[in-house]
Design a protein around this motif. Structure first.
Motif, short mmCIF file in Angstrom:
data_model
loop_
_atom_site.label_atom_id
_atom_site.label_comp_id
_atom_site.label_asym_id
_atom_site.label_seq_id
_atom_site.Cartn_x
_atom_site.Cartn_y
_atom_site.Cartn_z
N HIS A 29 -9.25 -2.75 6.38
CA HIS A 29 -8.71 -1.84 7.40
C HIS A 29 -7.91 -2.60 8.45
O HIS A 29 -6.83 -2.16 8.87
CB HIS A 29 -9.85 -1.07 8.06
N ILE A 30 -8.41 -3.74 8.88
CA ILE A 30 -7.73 -4.52 9.92
C ILE A 30 -6.31 -4.87 9.47
O ILE A 30 -5.33 -4.66 10.20
CB ILE A 30 -8.53 -5.80 10.23
N ALA A 31 -6.20 -5.41 8.27
CA ALA A 31 -4.89 -5.83 7.77
C ALA A 31 -3.95 -4.65 7.58
O ALA A 31 -2.76 -4.71 7.94
CB ALA A 31 -5.06 -6.59 6.45
N LYS A 32 -4.46 -3.54 7.02
CA LYS A 32 -3.62 -2.38 6.78
C LYS A 32 -3.15 -1.75 8.09
O LYS A 32 -1.97 -1.39 8.23
CB LYS A 32 -4.38 -1.34 5.95
N LEU A 33 -4.05 -1.62 9.04
CA LEU A 33 -3.68 -1.03 10.33
C LEU A 33 -2.62 -1.86 11.03
O LEU A 33 -1.68 -1.33 11.63
CB LEU A 33 -4.91 -0.89 11.21
N ALA A 34 -2.76 -3.18 10.95
CA ALA A 34 -1.75 -4.06 11.55
C ALA A 34 -0.41 -3.88 10.85
O ALA A 34 0.64 -3.82 11.50
CB ALA A 34 -2.22 -5.51 11.48
N ASP A 35 -0.43 -3.77 9.51
CA ASP A 35 0.80 -3.56 8.75
C ASP A 35 1.48 -2.25 9.14
O ASP A 35 2.72 -2.14 9.10
CB ASP A 35 0.53 -3.56 7.25
N LEU A 36 0.66 -1.25 9.51
CA LEU A 36 1.20 0.05 9.90
C LEU A 36 1.70 0.06 11.34
O LEU A 36 2.21 1.08 11.81
CB LEU A 36 0.13 1.13 9.72
N GLY A 37 1.54 -1.05 12.03
CA GLY A 37 2.08 -1.17 13.39
C GLY A 37 1.11 -0.83 14.50
O GLY A 37 1.50 -0.76 15.67
N HIS A 38 -0.17 -0.65 14.18
CA HIS A 38 -1.16 -0.36 15.21
C HIS A 38 -1.59 -1.65 15.92
O HIS A 38 -1.53 -2.74 15.34
CB HIS A 38 -2.38 0.33 14.60
N GLU A 39 -2.05 -1.50 17.14
CA GLU A 39 -2.65 -2.61 17.87
C GLU A 39 -4.13 -2.63 17.52
O GLU A 39 -4.86 -1.70 17.85
CB GLU A 39 -2.46 -2.43 19.37
N VAL A 40 -4.56 -3.68 16.83
CA VAL A 40 -5.91 -3.72 16.27
C VAL A 40 -6.79 -4.70 17.04
O VAL A 40 -6.41 -5.85 17.27
CB VAL A 40 -5.88 -4.11 14.78
N HIS A 41 -7.96 -4.21 17.42
CA HIS A 41 -8.96 -5.04 18.08
C HIS A 41 -10.22 -5.03 17.22
O HIS A 41 -10.72 -3.96 16.85
CB HIS A 41 -9.25 -4.53 19.49
N THR A 62 -9.55 0.24 -1.65
CA THR A 62 -8.88 1.41 -2.21
C THR A 62 -8.62 2.45 -1.13
O THR A 62 -7.61 3.17 -1.17
CB THR A 62 -9.70 2.01 -3.35
N VAL A 63 -9.51 2.55 -0.15
CA VAL A 63 -9.28 3.48 0.96
C VAL A 63 -7.94 3.20 1.62
O VAL A 63 -7.17 4.12 1.92
CB VAL A 63 -10.41 3.38 2.01
N VAL A 64 -7.63 1.93 1.84
CA VAL A 64 -6.39 1.59 2.54
C VAL A 64 -5.20 1.52 1.59
O VAL A 64 -4.06 1.40 2.05
CB VAL A 64 -6.54 0.25 3.30
N THR A 71 -3.74 9.92 5.70
CA THR A 71 -2.38 10.22 5.24
C THR A 71 -1.48 9.01 5.40
O THR A 71 -0.67 8.69 4.51
CB THR A 71 -1.80 11.42 6.02
N ALA A 72 -1.62 8.31 6.51
CA ALA A 72 -0.85 7.09 6.73
C ALA A 72 -1.20 6.01 5.70
O ALA A 72 -0.34 5.24 5.28
CB ALA A 72 -1.08 6.56 8.14
N TYR A 73 -2.45 5.99 5.29
CA TYR A 73 -2.87 5.04 4.24
C TYR A 73 -2.28 5.42 2.88
O TYR A 73 -2.23 4.58 1.98
CB TYR A 73 -4.39 5.03 4.12
N GLY A 74 -1.90 6.69 2.72
CA GLY A 74 -1.32 7.13 1.46
C GLY A 74 -2.10 8.20 0.73
O GLY A 74 -1.72 8.59 -0.38
N TRP A 75 -3.18 8.72 1.34
CA TRP A 75 -3.96 9.76 0.67
C TRP A 75 -3.23 11.10 0.72
O TRP A 75 -2.72 11.50 1.75
CB TRP A 75 -5.33 9.90 1.32
#
Length: 238
Positions: free
Chosen positions: A15-27, A159-161, A191-195
């Motif tokens: 999740h961390i890597a995918k969220l960062a790739d999507l442009g979110h600020e991840v903590h 697979t979720v991401v 949806t952003a993940y692709g579901w």
């Protein structure tokens, strides 16, 4: 969006890597920052230590659970199921009013039971709670001012991401919760993940079935070959 991921295991890292790739600020939140960064050995699941992984993601910040939650609008819970309620209760004030997406499974490892289920990696853990309650419901009761959504739990987090990695993404993800706005947030993230097929199972009590499905997921995985990733599709009738 500012999103916190609580946990540093393999699922959390997906999740961390995918969220960062999507442009979110991840903590990222952990129990003890110094201890997490000092670790040099893989965890009990064979996941490599977090420090070297984090070094390869310089835009990601590591904090305590409380500080990560405090900085963010949306929180994803990847804390192991046995410790999740205690850890989240300790930071309840930082989670007030926020959506918490929970994908933890309440596993009890190395159970002392009469008829254990042997697996390729040892004895299958049991679930506690089971049937008459769920971990998600326990979290919601402990955090009444937080909007808990059960999601992600019926699939491997890698697979979720990236649902498109299996069957072109043509499979089903489930969510459950008491708050419509929080479920919309979870659905938007999926949806952003692709579901493309997100099935709302209704109130949080449905989390009982979602968590208990973990055993069925394992059984299917063993039948297909340990380590095989797969998806589940709900086929609707007319």
């Amino acid at each position: 969006m500012k999103i916190a991921v609580l946990g540093t295991g393999g699922g959390a890292r997906a999740h961390i890597a995918k969220l960062a790739d999507l442009g979110h600020e991840v903590h990222v939140g952990t129990r003890d920052v110094n201890a997490t960064l000092a670790r040099t050995e893989p965890d009990v699941f064979g996941t490599p230590p977090f420090g070297p992984w984090l070094a390869g993601h310089p835009d990601i910040e590591l904090h305590t659970f409380a500080d990560a939650a405090d900085r963010c609008e949306l929180v994803i819970n990847g804390i192991d199921g046995r410790n999740a309620v205690t850890a989240l209760t300790a930071i309840a004030g930082r989670l007030r009013g926020k959506t918490l997406i929970d994908y933890a499974v309440p596993y009890v490892y190395d159970p002392d039971i009469e008829h254990p289920w042997p697996t390729p990696w040892g004895v299958m853990p049991t679930l506690d709670p089971c049937d008459g309650d769920s971990l998600a419901e326990q979290i919601q009761r402990a955090l009444p001012d937080t909007k808990v959504v059960k999601a992600f739990v019926t699939q491997e987090q890698t697979t979720v991401v990236d649902p498109g990695a299996i069957g072109g993404g043509d499979h089903t993800m489930f969510i459950a919760g008491e708050h419509a706005d929080a479920k919309r947030q979870a659905t938007d993230l999926l949806t952003a993940y692709g579901w493309r097929d997100v099935l709302d199972l209704g109130p949080l009590v449905a989390a009982r079935g979602m968590e208990m499905y973990a055993h069925m997921h394992s059984a299917i995985g063993f039948a297909l070959g340990f380590g095989t990733h797969f998806g589940i599709k709900v086929v609707r009738g007319e």
